[in-house]
Design an enzyme around this catalytic site. Sequence first.
Site, PDB file in Angstrom:
ATOM      1  N   LYS A 128      20.068  19.589 -33.860  1.00 20.45           N
ATOM      2  CA  LYS A 128      19.398  18.450 -33.600  1.00 20.45           C
ATOM      3  C   LYS A 128      17.889  18.370 -34.509  1.00 20.45           C
ATOM      4  O   LYS A 128      17.964  17.244 -34.993  1.00 20.45           O
ATOM      5  CB  LYS A 128      18.963  18.259 -31.989  1.00 20.45           C
ATOM      6  CG  LYS A 128      17.780  17.270 -31.742  1.00 20.45           C
ATOM      7  CD  LYS A 128      17.670  17.255 -30.066  1.00 20.45           C
ATOM      8  CE  LYS A 128      16.462  18.153 -29.814  1.00 20.45           C
ATOM      9  NZ  LYS A 128      14.910  17.654 -30.072  1.00 20.45           N
ATOM     10  N   ASN A 129      17.250  19.283 -34.413  1.00 18.31           N
ATOM     11  CA  ASN A 129      15.840  19.323 -35.021  1.00 18.31           C
ATOM     12  C   ASN A 129      15.867  19.133 -36.403  1.00 18.31           C
ATOM     13  O   ASN A 129      15.157  19.008 -37.130  1.00 18.31           O
ATOM     14  CB  ASN A 129      15.016  20.177 -34.404  1.00 18.31           C
ATOM     15  CG  ASN A 129      14.541  19.794 -32.924  1.00 18.31           C
ATOM     16  OD1 ASN A 129      14.928  18.674 -32.625  1.00 18.31           O
ATOM     17  ND2 ASN A 129      14.114  20.725 -32.362  1.00 18.31           N
ATOM     18  N   CYS A 133       3.449  13.905 -24.008  1.00 19.11           N
ATOM     19  CA  CYS A 133       4.748  14.156 -23.147  1.00 19.11           C
ATOM     20  C   CYS A 133       4.519  15.174 -22.405  1.00 19.11           C
ATOM     21  O   CYS A 133       3.552  16.164 -22.343  1.00 19.11           O
ATOM     22  CB  CYS A 133       6.054  14.192 -23.913  1.00 19.11           C
ATOM     23  SG  CYS A 133       5.914  15.736 -24.973  1.00 19.11           S
ATOM     24  N   ARG A 142       0.780  16.534 -28.044  1.00 18.20           N
ATOM     25  CA  ARG A 142       1.471  16.338 -29.240  1.00 18.20           C
ATOM     26  C   ARG A 142       0.745  15.143 -30.122  1.00 18.20           C
ATOM     27  O   ARG A 142       1.089  13.944 -30.450  1.00 18.20           O
ATOM     28  CB  ARG A 142       2.685  15.672 -28.730  1.00 18.20           C
ATOM     29  CG  ARG A 142       3.660  15.866 -27.580  1.00 18.20           C
ATOM     30  CD  ARG A 142       4.344  17.178 -27.818  1.00 18.20           C
ATOM     31  NE  ARG A 142       5.126  17.176 -28.983  1.00 18.20           N
ATOM     32  CZ  ARG A 142       6.526  17.211 -29.120  1.00 18.20           C
ATOM     33  NH1 ARG A 142       7.010  16.584 -27.945  1.00 18.20           N
ATOM     34  NH2 ARG A 142       7.313  17.225 -30.090  1.00 18.20           N
ATOM     35  N   ILE A 178      -0.785  13.684 -33.756  1.00 14.74           N
ATOM     36  CA  ILE A 178      -0.324  13.660 -35.252  1.00 14.74           C
ATOM     37  C   ILE A 178      -1.294  13.539 -36.181  1.00 14.74           C
ATOM     38  O   ILE A 178      -1.291  13.159 -37.254  1.00 14.74           O
ATOM     39  CB  ILE A 178       0.742  12.272 -35.487  1.00 14.74           C
ATOM     40  CG1 ILE A 178      -0.015  11.097 -35.088  1.00 14.74           C
ATOM     41  CG2 ILE A 178       1.960  12.500 -34.605  1.00 14.74           C
ATOM     42  CD1 ILE A 178       0.713   9.727 -35.475  1.00 14.74           C
ATOM     43  N   ASP A 207      10.956  26.427 -28.153  1.00 17.20           N
ATOM     44  CA  ASP A 207      11.998  25.854 -27.497  1.00 17.20           C
ATOM     45  C   ASP A 207      12.974  26.795 -26.650  1.00 17.20           C
ATOM     46  O   ASP A 207      14.157  26.331 -26.143  1.00 17.20           O
ATOM     47  CB  ASP A 207      12.806  24.876 -28.323  1.00 17.20           C
ATOM     48  CG  ASP A 207      11.865  23.957 -29.051  1.00 17.20           C
ATOM     49  OD1 ASP A 207      11.123  23.288 -28.323  1.00 17.20           O
ATOM     50  OD2 ASP A 207      12.371  23.200 -30.176  1.00 17.20           O
ATOM     51  N   ILE A 228       2.142  27.665 -28.687  1.00 21.00           N
ATOM     52  CA  ILE A 228       2.422  26.476 -29.409  1.00 21.00           C
ATOM     53  C   ILE A 228       2.249  25.191 -28.301  1.00 21.00           C
ATOM     54  O   ILE A 228       1.413  24.388 -28.924  1.00 21.00           O
ATOM     55  CB  ILE A 228       3.995  26.313 -29.763  1.00 21.00           C
ATOM     56  CG1 ILE A 228       4.322  27.548 -30.552  1.00 21.00           C
ATOM     57  CG2 ILE A 228       4.325  24.932 -30.423  1.00 21.00           C
ATOM     58  CD1 ILE A 228       3.765  27.540 -31.868  1.00 21.00           C
ATOM     59  N   ARG A 273      19.778  14.620 -24.172  1.00 20.52           N
ATOM     60  CA  ARG A 273      19.078  14.016 -25.378  1.00 20.52           C
ATOM     61  C   ARG A 273      19.202  15.234 -26.381  1.00 20.52           C
ATOM     62  O   ARG A 273      19.263  14.962 -27.416  1.00 20.52           O
ATOM     63  CB  ARG A 273      17.343  14.089 -25.066  1.00 20.52           C
ATOM     64  CG  ARG A 273      17.042  12.926 -24.519  1.00 20.52           C
ATOM     65  CD  ARG A 273      15.486  12.785 -24.401  1.00 20.52           C
ATOM     66  NE  ARG A 273      14.958  13.193 -25.705  1.00 20.52           N
ATOM     67  CZ  ARG A 273      13.623  13.558 -26.046  1.00 20.52           C
ATOM     68  NH1 ARG A 273      12.965  13.686 -25.039  1.00 20.52           N
ATOM     69  NH2 ARG A 273      13.500  13.829 -27.219  1.00 20.52           N
TER      70      ARG A 273
HETATM   71  C1  EPZ Z   1       9.187  20.246 -33.251  1.00 23.09           C
HETATM   72  O1  EPZ Z   1       8.010  19.137 -32.889  1.00 23.09           O
HETATM   73  C2  EPZ Z   1      10.131  20.036 -32.677  1.00 23.09           C
HETATM   74  N1  EPZ Z   1      10.655  18.661 -32.541  1.00 23.09           N
HETATM   75  C3  EPZ Z   1       9.967  20.460 -31.103  1.00 23.09           C
HETATM   76  O2  EPZ Z   1      11.253  20.563 -30.379  1.00 23.09           O
HETATM   77  C4  EPZ Z   1       9.386  21.808 -31.086  1.00 23.09           C
HETATM   78  O3  EPZ Z   1       8.928  22.379 -29.914  1.00 23.09           O
HETATM   79  C5  EPZ Z   1       8.046  22.020 -32.056  1.00 23.09           C
HETATM   80  O4  EPZ Z   1       8.527  21.510 -33.390  1.00 23.09           O
HETATM   81  C6  EPZ Z   1       7.544  23.312 -32.323  1.00 23.09           C
HETATM   82  O5  EPZ Z   1       8.275  24.143 -32.746  1.00 23.09           O
HETATM   83  C7  EPZ Z   1      11.567  18.308 -33.618  1.00 23.09           C
HETATM   84  O6  EPZ Z   1      11.720  18.993 -34.634  1.00 23.09           O
HETATM   85  C8  EPZ Z   1      12.101  16.881 -33.415  1.00 23.09           C
HETATM   86  P1  EPZ Z   1       4.743  20.578 -34.000  1.00 23.09           P
HETATM   87  P2  EPZ Z   1       6.706  18.878 -33.771  1.00 23.09           P
HETATM   88  O7  EPZ Z   1       4.098  19.313 -34.815  1.00 23.09           O
HETATM   89  O8  EPZ Z   1       7.050  18.914 -34.889  1.00 23.09           O
HETATM   90  C9  EPZ Z   1       0.104  20.846 -33.087  1.00 23.09           C
HETATM   91  C10 EPZ Z   1      12.585  20.317 -28.624  1.00 23.09           C
HETATM   92  O9  EPZ Z   1      12.906  20.448 -27.331  1.00 23.09           O
HETATM   93  N2  EPZ Z   1      -0.132  19.729 -33.738  1.00 23.09           N
HETATM   94  O10 EPZ Z   1       5.101  21.875 -34.742  1.00 23.09           O
HETATM   95  O11 EPZ Z   1       6.294  17.423 -32.874  1.00 23.09           O
HETATM   96  C11 EPZ Z   1       0.744  20.572 -31.563  1.00 23.09           C
HETATM   97  O12 EPZ Z   1      -0.181  20.171 -30.604  1.00 23.09           O
HETATM   98  C12 EPZ Z   1      11.436  19.666 -29.177  1.00 23.09           C
HETATM   99  O13 EPZ Z   1      13.627  20.255 -29.449  1.00 23.09           O
HETATM  100  C13 EPZ Z   1      -1.459  19.199 -34.159  1.00 23.09           C
HETATM  101  O14 EPZ Z   1      -2.404  19.933 -33.649  1.00 23.09           O
HETATM  102  O15 EPZ Z   1       5.871  19.975 -33.241  1.00 23.09           O
HETATM  103  C14 EPZ Z   1       1.387  21.907 -31.194  1.00 23.09           C
HETATM  104  O16 EPZ Z   1       0.473  22.727 -30.721  1.00 23.09           O
HETATM  105  C15 EPZ Z   1      10.389  19.739 -28.361  1.00 23.09           C
HETATM  106  N3  EPZ Z   1      -1.462  18.193 -34.972  1.00 23.09           N
HETATM  107  C16 EPZ Z   1       1.549  22.455 -32.724  1.00 23.09           C
HETATM  108  O17 EPZ Z   1       0.862  21.808 -33.696  1.00 23.09           O
HETATM  109  C17 EPZ Z   1      -0.674  17.546 -35.371  1.00 23.09           C
HETATM  110  O18 EPZ Z   1      -0.354  16.767 -36.212  1.00 23.09           O
HETATM  111  C18 EPZ Z   1       3.084  22.493 -33.300  1.00 23.09           C
HETATM  112  O19 EPZ Z   1       3.643  20.976 -33.217  1.00 23.09           O
HETATM  113  C19 EPZ Z   1       0.688  18.150 -35.176  1.00 23.09           C
HETATM  114  C20 EPZ Z   1       0.880  19.138 -34.245  1.00 23.09           C
END
Ligand code: EPZ
Length: 421
Positions: free
Chosen positions: A22-23, A120, A125, A127, A308, A330, A400
């Site tokens: 999926k991801n 969530c 989360r 960006i 995950d 994470i 989902r």
């Molecule tokens: C991806 O989310 C995955 N989603 C998530 O899977 C997964 O849990 C996550 O990566 C971590 O491996 C998809 O790929 C669609 P991140 P993402 O940005 O990219 C911080 C599932 O169940 N951060 O790598 O949104 C954040 O708060 C889902 O399949 C910032 O500080 O996660 C976190 O602590 C849930 N600033 C860490 O980085 C930012 O701008 C990692 O988040 C972005 C993130």
Amino acid sequence: MDKIVIEGGNCLEGSARINGAKNAALPIMAACLLLNGPSRIKGIPNIVDIQTQSEILRNLGGEVKKLDDETLEIIFRDGENSDKFTAPYELVRKMRASICVLGPLLSKRRRAKVSYPGGCVIGQRPIDLHIKGLSALGAQIETTEGYVNASADKLVGTNISFTGKTVLGTCNVMTAAVLAEGTTTIEYAACEPEVQDLANFLNKAGAKITGIGESKLTIEGVQELRGVDYEIIPDRIEAGTFMIASAITRGDITLQNVRADHLSAVIDKLRETGVEITITGNEIRVKGNTVYHAVDLMTVPYPGMPTDMQAQFMALLCIVEGKSIITEKIFPDRFIHAAELRRMGADIRVDGPSAIIRGAPFLSGTEVMVSDLRAGAGLVLAGLVAKGTTHIHRVYHLDRGYERLEDRLSKLGAAIKRVRV
Ligand code: EPZ
């Protein structure tokens, strides 16, 4: 609304085929915005998040057609639909991952208006890193009325150094940089197999990305990307979930279409717990044992233990004698499932980013509620081993990301069914 009902206690046996990831599929679908002409993408799972992403792409003028059970054809054509650049709240709110259209839109249409994804249950989360990276390439970005509004006359390659590892942030910057002028480097890039898959897909379409799988990515901008045929990597989290289904029921399951090299941390930890794992090519046999050992684990970026898989490991450790500690590096608040597992008799104490689990002799079935996709997987696994009947509510979270989970577990011998309530 549906619920899942499980009579616990059955030992799971047999074989199951793992779907495409999926991801990986979600950002690759979004990256089709960058390509001129049709792409056929194989290994697409039949899950709700893919339907949502398809709707987002159609809304942006793309043709998205199902060719067979696991293949999608996605067509965008250069010069068409350049006035469409919005991913609206109604769609983005269903799936936070839709933020991954931001980079491709900005690159191809020079404008992007994407509903600002909210937090969530798994955490805040933010960006900010996506925005920092895209701004460094030359985008002007502001947030107004709940939307990220981005525009750029042109994007120019530069050196970007992330201050934290972000999966979708890396995807967004990579997709914005592939058609930019000059060369971009991303330091401290995410190395997850799904990010690698996106890079490999883009390269097949004509991009020039090197350092794939390393923490420094180099992206040399090109003029054009063309539609391609591509097959998505197997879903390592789905595979890990089935592995724990075998372990927790002391079963014997062989999984097909698995990349063991993507699952090293999961395999090592399961072996440390006492699970027998045999790898043969792209198959993994997972054999449960009568005695397991308590273990400690910490979720970290790839190649470490994936966040995950945290809820699924927690379910297993609930029935392993001794004290196990899970530390979530994470998403430090990703522990809502702990409270539901406690309702089933688990002994779990959450202390900041750690959960201390003392193995209970057994779990008992009761009513529980799913808070997010992986929490749901953890509760299903707990239900498989619990004494009596477990009723799992809010299973739309599970739908989902897992395709017909109850049917596939049922084929392996679980007493599990979906009930309309
Ligand atoms: C991806 O989310 C995955 N989603 C998530 O899977 C997964 O849990 C996550 O990566 C971590 O491996 C998809 O790929 C669609 P991140 P993402 O940005 O990219 C911080 C599932 O169940 N951060 O790598 O949104 C954040 O708060 C889902 O399949 C910032 O500080 O996660 C976190 O602590 C849930 N600033 C860490 O980085 C930012 O701008 C990692 O988040 C972005 C993130």
